[in-house]
Design a protein around this motif. Structure first.
Motif, PDB file in Angstrom:
ATOM      1  N   MET A 242     -10.186   6.687   9.514  1.00 48.12           N
ATOM      2  CA  MET A 242     -10.987   5.471   9.556  1.00 48.12           C
ATOM      3  C   MET A 242     -11.445   5.055   8.150  1.00 48.12           C
ATOM      4  N   ALA A 243     -11.694   6.025   7.279  1.00 47.17           N
ATOM      5  CA  ALA A 243     -12.043   5.692   5.893  1.00 47.17           C
ATOM      6  C   ALA A 243     -10.865   5.019   5.194  1.00 47.17           C
ATOM      7  N   PHE A 244      -9.659   5.512   5.447  1.00 47.75           N
ATOM      8  CA  PHE A 244      -8.463   4.897   4.875  1.00 47.75           C
ATOM      9  C   PHE A 244      -8.288   3.471   5.394  1.00 47.75           C
ATOM     10  N   ILE A 245      -8.410   3.285   6.699  1.00 47.48           N
ATOM     11  CA  ILE A 245      -8.269   1.947   7.283  1.00 47.48           C
ATOM     12  C   ILE A 245      -9.342   1.016   6.733  1.00 47.48           C
ATOM     13  N   GLY A 246     -10.566   1.511   6.601  1.00 52.74           N
ATOM     14  CA  GLY A 246     -11.644   0.693   6.047  1.00 52.74           C
ATOM     15  C   GLY A 246     -11.392   0.303   4.607  1.00 52.74           C
ATOM     16  N   THR A 247     -10.880   1.236   3.812  1.00 51.53           N
ATOM     17  CA  THR A 247     -10.577   0.944   2.414  1.00 51.53           C
ATOM     18  C   THR A 247      -9.495  -0.121   2.292  1.00 51.53           C
ATOM     19  N   VAL A 248      -8.458   0.002   3.083  1.00 52.76           N
ATOM     20  CA  VAL A 248      -7.384  -0.996   3.058  1.00 52.76           C
ATOM     21  C   VAL A 248      -7.915  -2.354   3.493  1.00 52.76           C
ATOM     22  N   ALA A 249      -8.755  -2.377   4.520  1.00 56.28           N
ATOM     23  CA  ALA A 249      -9.314  -3.648   4.987  1.00 56.28           C
ATOM     24  C   ALA A 249     -10.202  -4.285   3.915  1.00 56.28           C
ATOM     25  N   ILE A 250     -10.991  -3.485   3.235  1.00 58.81           N
ATOM     26  CA  ILE A 250     -11.857  -4.016   2.175  1.00 58.81           C
ATOM     27  C   ILE A 250     -11.021  -4.560   1.014  1.00 58.81           C
TER      28      ILE A 250
ATOM     29  N   ILE B  29      -7.931  -5.726   1.127  1.00 61.44           N
ATOM     30  CA  ILE B  29      -7.295  -6.975   1.569  1.00 61.44           C
ATOM     31  C   ILE B  29      -8.315  -8.103   1.597  1.00 61.44           C
ATOM     32  N   GLY B  30      -9.532  -7.814   2.058  1.00 60.30           N
ATOM     33  CA  GLY B  30     -10.592  -8.818   2.071  1.00 60.30           C
ATOM     34  C   GLY B  30     -10.957  -9.285   0.679  1.00 60.30           C
ATOM     35  N   CYS B  31     -11.044  -8.358  -0.260  1.00 58.43           N
ATOM     36  CA  CYS B  31     -11.356  -8.725  -1.651  1.00 58.43           C
ATOM     37  C   CYS B  31     -10.251  -9.579  -2.252  1.00 58.43           C
ATOM     38  N   ALA B  32      -9.013  -9.228  -2.007  1.00 56.11           N
ATOM     39  CA  ALA B  32      -7.897 -10.024  -2.529  1.00 56.11           C
ATOM     40  C   ALA B  32      -7.907 -11.429  -1.936  1.00 56.11           C
ATOM     41  N   PHE B  33      -8.185 -11.515  -0.642  1.00 53.57           N
ATOM     42  CA  PHE B  33      -8.244 -12.826   0.001  1.00 53.57           C
ATOM     43  C   PHE B  33      -9.393 -13.653  -0.564  1.00 53.57           C
ATOM     44  N   LEU B  34     -10.579 -13.046  -0.696  1.00 55.58           N
ATOM     45  CA  LEU B  34     -11.715 -13.784  -1.240  1.00 55.58           C
ATOM     46  C   LEU B  34     -11.469 -14.229  -2.674  1.00 55.58           C
ATOM     47  N   TYR B  35     -10.856 -13.367  -3.473  1.00 55.16           N
ATOM     48  CA  TYR B  35     -10.570 -13.726  -4.859  1.00 55.16           C
ATOM     49  C   TYR B  35      -9.652 -14.937  -4.922  1.00 55.16           C
TER      50      TYR B  35
END
Length: 86
Positions: A38-46, A48-54
């Protein structure tokens, strides 16, 4: 048990009652792997979210953009402000 439930149990090999009796976290090892996963999945999601927001904010907010550089045909980098002076 109804005929439909009996047929489903014959096809699948277990009943719905068996599913409710499953204990997924029997020991600390499986719990630790779940936390790591779950930590790995959370890191990947964060990420991807940062790249999208940027990319989203870069498109919308012109005041957030830094100086842009373009490359001309001779592969020299020229600042846009210097181009305006000439």
């Amino acid at each position: 048990m109804s005929d439909l439930q009996q047929q489903a149990e014959d096809v699948v090999g277990f009943s719905i009652d068996d599913i409710s009796k499953i204990q997924p976290f029997k020991d600390g090892y499986s719990t630790a792997w779940f936390v790591v996963f779950m930590a790995f999945i959370g890191t990947v999601a964060i990420l991807i979210g940062c790249a999208f927001l940027y990319s989203f904010l870069e498109c919308l907010c012109c005041c957030c953009r830094g100086p842009r550089r373009k490359v001309n045909s001779s592969n020299e980098e020229i600042n846009l402000e210097e181009r305006k002076r000439h």
